[in-house]
Design a protein around this motif. Sequence first.
Motif, PDB file in Angstrom:
ATOM      1  N   ALA A  43     -17.586  65.145  -9.123  1.00 37.22           N
ATOM      2  CA  ALA A  43     -16.675  65.141 -10.270  1.00 37.22           C
ATOM      3  C   ALA A  43     -15.593  64.080 -10.112  1.00 37.22           C
ATOM      4  O   ALA A  43     -15.325  63.307 -11.028  1.00 37.22           O
ATOM      5  CB  ALA A  43     -16.057  66.517 -10.469  1.00 37.22           C
ATOM      6  N   GLY A  44     -14.951  64.034  -8.953  1.00 35.44           N
ATOM      7  CA  GLY A  44     -13.918  63.033  -8.716  1.00 35.44           C
ATOM      8  C   GLY A  44     -14.478  61.621  -8.794  1.00 35.44           C
ATOM      9  O   GLY A  44     -13.881  60.741  -9.417  1.00 35.44           O
ATOM     10  N   GLN A  45     -15.627  61.430  -8.181  1.00 39.48           N
ATOM     11  CA  GLN A  45     -16.257  60.103  -8.210  1.00 39.48           C
ATOM     12  C   GLN A  45     -16.573  59.694  -9.645  1.00 39.48           C
ATOM     13  O   GLN A  45     -16.310  58.565 -10.049  1.00 39.48           O
ATOM     14  CB  GLN A  45     -17.538  60.119  -7.363  1.00 39.48           C
ATOM     15  CG  GLN A  45     -18.133  58.748  -7.153  1.00 39.48           C
ATOM     16  CD  GLN A  45     -17.202  57.796  -6.427  1.00 39.48           C
ATOM     17  OE1 GLN A  45     -16.545  58.148  -5.473  1.00 39.48           O
ATOM     18  NE2 GLN A  45     -17.124  56.577  -6.894  1.00 39.48           N
ATOM     19  N   ASN A  46     -17.107  60.620 -10.424  1.00 37.19           N
ATOM     20  CA  ASN A  46     -17.471  60.308 -11.801  1.00 37.19           C
ATOM     21  C   ASN A  46     -16.258  60.050 -12.687  1.00 37.19           C
ATOM     22  O   ASN A  46     -16.301  59.187 -13.562  1.00 37.19           O
ATOM     23  CB  ASN A  46     -18.303  61.444 -12.403  1.00 37.19           C
ATOM     24  CG  ASN A  46     -19.668  61.557 -11.767  1.00 37.19           C
ATOM     25  OD1 ASN A  46     -20.159  60.624 -11.127  1.00 37.19           O
ATOM     26  ND2 ASN A  46     -20.285  62.702 -11.914  1.00 37.19           N
ATOM     27  N   LEU A  47     -15.182  60.790 -12.464  1.00 33.02           N
ATOM     28  CA  LEU A  47     -14.007  60.672 -13.333  1.00 33.02           C
ATOM     29  C   LEU A  47     -13.122  59.475 -13.006  1.00 33.02           C
ATOM     30  O   LEU A  47     -12.616  58.808 -13.896  1.00 33.02           O
ATOM     31  CB  LEU A  47     -13.166  61.951 -13.255  1.00 33.02           C
ATOM     32  CG  LEU A  47     -13.741  63.168 -13.944  1.00 33.02           C
ATOM     33  CD1 LEU A  47     -12.909  64.408 -13.617  1.00 33.02           C
ATOM     34  CD2 LEU A  47     -13.783  62.955 -15.450  1.00 33.02           C
ATOM     35  N   PHE A  48     -12.907  59.221 -11.706  1.00 33.90           N
ATOM     36  CA  PHE A  48     -11.929  58.183 -11.360  1.00 33.90           C
ATOM     37  C   PHE A  48     -12.248  57.483 -10.045  1.00 33.90           C
ATOM     38  O   PHE A  48     -11.379  56.850  -9.452  1.00 33.90           O
ATOM     39  CB  PHE A  48     -10.510  58.766 -11.317  1.00 33.90           C
ATOM     40  CG  PHE A  48     -10.386  60.007 -10.465  1.00 33.90           C
ATOM     41  CD1 PHE A  48     -10.212  59.920  -9.089  1.00 33.90           C
ATOM     42  CD2 PHE A  48     -10.471  61.258 -11.038  1.00 33.90           C
ATOM     43  CE1 PHE A  48     -10.110  61.062  -8.303  1.00 33.90           C
ATOM     44  CE2 PHE A  48     -10.365  62.408 -10.272  1.00 33.90           C
ATOM     45  CZ  PHE A  48     -10.184  62.308  -8.893  1.00 33.90           C
ATOM     46  N   GLY A  49     -13.481  57.568  -9.598  1.00 37.25           N
ATOM     47  CA  GLY A  49     -13.861  57.017  -8.305  1.00 37.25           C
ATOM     48  C   GLY A  49     -13.597  55.537  -8.138  1.00 37.25           C
ATOM     49  O   GLY A  49     -13.129  55.104  -7.083  1.00 37.25           O
ATOM     50  N   GLU A  50     -13.894  54.756  -9.152  1.00 40.30           N
ATOM     51  CA  GLU A  50     -13.641  53.317  -9.048  1.00 40.30           C
ATOM     52  C   GLU A  50     -12.150  53.009  -9.050  1.00 40.30           C
ATOM     53  O   GLU A  50     -11.710  52.080  -8.392  1.00 40.30           O
ATOM     54  CB  GLU A  50     -14.333  52.573 -10.194  1.00 40.30           C
ATOM     55  CG  GLU A  50     -15.839  52.501 -10.027  1.00 40.30           C
ATOM     56  CD  GLU A  50     -16.490  51.634 -11.086  1.00 40.30           C
ATOM     57  OE1 GLU A  50     -15.842  50.670 -11.548  1.00 40.30           O
ATOM     58  OE2 GLU A  50     -17.641  51.932 -11.435  1.00 40.30           O
TER      59      GLU A  50
END
Length: 108
Positions: free
Chosen positions: A7-14
């Motif tokens: 979830a974190g990677q998908n939402l704001f990982g970059e």
Amino acid sequence: MTQKHTAGQNLFGEFSPKLAELTDKVLFDDVWARPELSQRDRSLITVAALITQHRPDQLRYHLKLAVENGLTQSELKEVITHLAFYAGWPSSMTAILIAKEIFEQDNT
């Protein structure tokens, strides 16, 4: 080992890779996986905490997760009603409107 939650990677990982890593690996893959509390109990506690702290953005995600973890819509509505007297009426009013929105989406 494959990552369980992203979830974190998908939402704001970059944008914020370290916060995404901590969210996914520490919070969800470690803390949420500890055997001392069930996923259902963790969801109940988390939803209550988010209501009391008036955190509507996170509440949206955690209401959905709570249902996945075995809480019923009726139980979640009762938590919101109960907390009106402990967390404040405005917090429960916001939470019930969010729950209504989410539960209506799930029923369509």
